[in-house]
Design an enzyme around this catalytic site. Structure first.
Site, PDB file in Angstrom:
ATOM      1  N   ARG A 257      10.650  -0.310   1.127  1.00 47.37           N
ATOM      2  CA  ARG A 257       9.857  -1.283   0.357  1.00 47.37           C
ATOM      3  C   ARG A 257      10.799  -1.982  -0.603  1.00 47.37           C
ATOM      4  NH1 ARG A 257       5.822   0.887  -3.957  1.00 47.37           N
ATOM      5  NH2 ARG A 257       7.332  -0.077  -5.357  1.00 47.37           N
ATOM      6  N   HIS A 261       5.319  -2.671  -5.641  1.00 44.70           N
ATOM      7  CA  HIS A 261       4.107  -2.464  -4.834  1.00 44.70           C
ATOM      8  C   HIS A 261       3.352  -3.769  -4.586  1.00 44.70           C
ATOM      9  CE1 HIS A 261       0.396  -0.711  -3.343  1.00 44.70           C
ATOM     10  NE2 HIS A 261      -0.256  -1.380  -4.266  1.00 44.70           N
ATOM     11  N   TYR A 269       9.665   2.402 -12.267  1.00 39.09           N
ATOM     12  CA  TYR A 269       9.811   3.813 -11.923  1.00 39.09           C
ATOM     13  C   TYR A 269      10.933   4.055 -10.908  1.00 39.09           C
ATOM     14  CZ  TYR A 269       6.758   1.520  -8.591  1.00 39.09           C
ATOM     15  OH  TYR A 269       6.241   0.608  -7.714  1.00 39.09           O
TER      16      TYR A 269
HETATM   17  C1  LIG Z   1      -9.034   5.198  -1.948  1.00 42.02           C
HETATM   18  C2  LIG Z   1      -8.093   4.353  -2.771  1.00 42.02           C
HETATM   19  N1  LIG Z   1      -7.413   4.908  -3.779  1.00 42.02           N
HETATM   20  C3  LIG Z   1      -6.540   4.173  -4.498  1.00 42.02           C
HETATM   21  C4  LIG Z   1      -6.360   2.838  -4.214  1.00 42.02           C
HETATM   22  C5  LIG Z   1      -5.358   1.999  -4.998  1.00 42.02           C
HETATM   23  N2  LIG Z   1      -4.183   1.803  -4.148  1.00 42.02           N
HETATM   24  C6  LIG Z   1      -4.014   0.653  -3.467  1.00 42.02           C
HETATM   25  S1  LIG Z   1      -2.619   0.676  -2.560  1.00 42.02           S
HETATM   26  C7  LIG Z   1      -2.226   2.231  -3.093  1.00 42.02           C
HETATM   27  C8  LIG Z   1      -0.969   2.901  -2.644  1.00 42.02           C
HETATM   28  C9  LIG Z   1      -0.979   3.213  -1.207  1.00 42.02           C
HETATM   29  O1  LIG Z   1       0.285   3.699  -0.836  1.00 42.02           O
HETATM   30  P1  LIG Z   1       0.691   3.838   0.662  1.00 42.02           P
HETATM   31  O2  LIG Z   1      -0.483   4.319   1.438  1.00 42.02           O
HETATM   32  O3  LIG Z   1       1.927   4.648   0.744  1.00 42.02           O
HETATM   33  O4  LIG Z   1       0.949   2.347   1.137  1.00 42.02           O
HETATM   34  P2  LIG Z   1       2.052   1.326   0.606  1.00 42.02           P
HETATM   35  O5  LIG Z   1       1.353   0.478  -0.417  1.00 42.02           O
HETATM   36  O6  LIG Z   1       3.179   2.096   0.036  1.00 42.02           O
HETATM   37  O7  LIG Z   1       2.468   0.530   1.783  1.00 42.02           O
HETATM   38  C10 LIG Z   1      -3.180   2.717  -3.968  1.00 42.02           C
HETATM   39  C11 LIG Z   1      -3.116   4.038  -4.620  1.00 42.02           C
HETATM   40  C12 LIG Z   1      -7.117   2.281  -3.147  1.00 42.02           C
HETATM   41  N3  LIG Z   1      -6.978   1.014  -2.778  1.00 42.02           N
HETATM   42  N4  LIG Z   1      -7.958   3.064  -2.434  1.00 42.02           N
END
Ligand SMILES: Cc1ncc(C[n+]2csc(CCOP(=O)(O)OP(=O)(O)O)c2C)c(N)n1
Ligand SMILES: [Mg+2]
Length: 351
Positions: A257, A261, A269
């Site tokens: 990445r 985010h 971080y």
């Molecule tokens: C059930 C839920 N919990 C929290 C969130 C907030 N949230 C959005 S993206 C994310 C991180 C997801 O990380 P990952 O699955 O590793 O995908 P990446 O963004 O790193 O590609 C979070 C915690 C959400 N959208 N849905």
């Protein structure tokens, strides 16, 4: 029971037997480059305050292009997650479509500007719109695959998720059900080692996400997601397996990445050294080098392509900005059901 052999990490060194012609390889590169340059433009628009929300896929493009080309976009179903820009480009979404989505214009073909950017959907392109809670699309894909099986359709449901999303209950339910019923679904995990600010080791106690598949009775493989060929091979095998009726596979692609985010994240971080080191394996650079070594791409062609794509993105940006705005009177459309207060049947004259 399905084979649950230990995961393997693929390499691209044996790419020549994949049956990818020079034209297809150039097409892969073109779509990858369009994805990267479009992503960069969207972040710029976010930074100058013109786009409210952007979620970048930079560093994940090779995995997505490898997967997309291993599927059949005329038959298969796509249930992507928010970083899957390259998947949607391959399915047929244009730079204009993406800009209309980014600017939340009513002509956005994804959702008429109603969903957040990155929430792709198109009936025509077989892209199923998603919900914002992470991993919900895994259950939707399992349902789509179940329907395909009952209808005896020759289609595979592709769905993707970040590694963080694999710690949800939805992941458990989707894999469990799909494995029991041997559904033609492909669970594609794009492991960029962070869930916003939470590093992999604080998300799960297993070493690899692919290890989780074993617990549900489906194969899990880990591939180098910066390598188009390795990802293509793994996804092609998984899709073939699904089409044969042998059930689902989890493919974990190790990706990077490059960006925070989202446009709302300051990324403090991670050390700057850590972020800079990721660029040593830039999937776009690696793929270009691989194609140059094979003699299917050269500097002149890359320059011509880059110029053409930049012009396409400039035009799409202007088009998106100039497109008509949402009518404020439609603010509540699709949010609240319209209802009339009716009293008894007697009063309505239906005695
Ligand atoms: C059930 C839920 N919990 C929290 C969130 C907030 N949230 C959005 S993206 C994310 C991180 C997801 O990380 P990952 O699955 O590793 O995908 P990446 O963004 O790193 O590609 C979070 C915690 C959400 N959208 N849905
Ligand atoms: Mg992640």
């Amino acid at each position: 029971m399905a084979s649950t052999a230990p995961p393997t990490v693929g390499t691209g060194s044996d790419a020549d037997d994949l049956g990818l012609s020079p034209d297809v390889l150039r097409q892969m590169y073109e779509e990858m480059l369009l994805t990267r340059l479009l992503d960069e433009r969207m972040l710029q628009l976010n930074r100058i305050g013109k786009a409210p929300f952007v979620i970048s896929c930079q560093g994940q493009e090779a995995a997505q292009i490898g997967a997309a080309f291993a599927l059949d976009k005329d038959k298969d179903w796509f249930l992507p997650y928010y970083r899957d820009l390259a998947i949607c480009i391959h399915a047929g979404m244009t730079a204009r479509d993406i800009m209309l989505n980014l600017f939340a214009k009513p002509d956005d073909p994804n959702s008429g500007g109603r969903q957040m950017p990155g929430h792709y959907g198109s009936r025509k392109l077989r892209i199923v719109t998603g919900s914002s809670p992470v991993a919900t699309q895994l259950l939707h894909a399992t349902g789509v695959a179940y329907a395909a099986k009952l209808r005896r359709e020759d289609s595979v449901a592709y769905t993707s998720v970040g590694e963080g999303g694999t710690s949800t209950g939805d992941f458990h339910e989707a894999l469990n059900f799909a494995a029991i019923h041997k559904l033609p679904v492909l669970f594609f995990v794009e492991n960029n080692q962070y869930a916003i600010s939470v590093p992999m080791e604080k998300q799960m106690a297993v070493e690899r996400v692919a290890d989780r598949a074993r617990g549900y009775g489906l194969p899990g493989v880990t591939v180098d997601g910066t390598d188009v060929f390795a990802t293509f091979r793994a996804v092609r095998e998984a899709a073939d397996r699904a089409r044969r009726g042998d059930g689902p596979t989890l493919v974990e692609a190790m990706v990077q990445r490059f960006q925070p985010h989202s446009g709302d994240d300051d990324d403090k971080y991670r050390s700057r050294e850590e972020v800079a080191a990721l660029r040593e394996r830039d999937p776009l650079v690696l793929f270009r080098q691989a194609l140059e070594e094979r003699g299917v791409l050269d500097a002149a062609r890359v320059a011509e392509l880059t110029g053409r794509i930049r012009a396409e993105i400039d035009a799409a940006t202007d088009y998106g900005e100039a497109a008509r705005e949402m009518d404020p009177a439609t603010l509540e459309a699709h949010v609240f059901a319209k209802y009339e207060v009716r009293s008894t049947k007697y009063e309505q004259g239906t005695k």
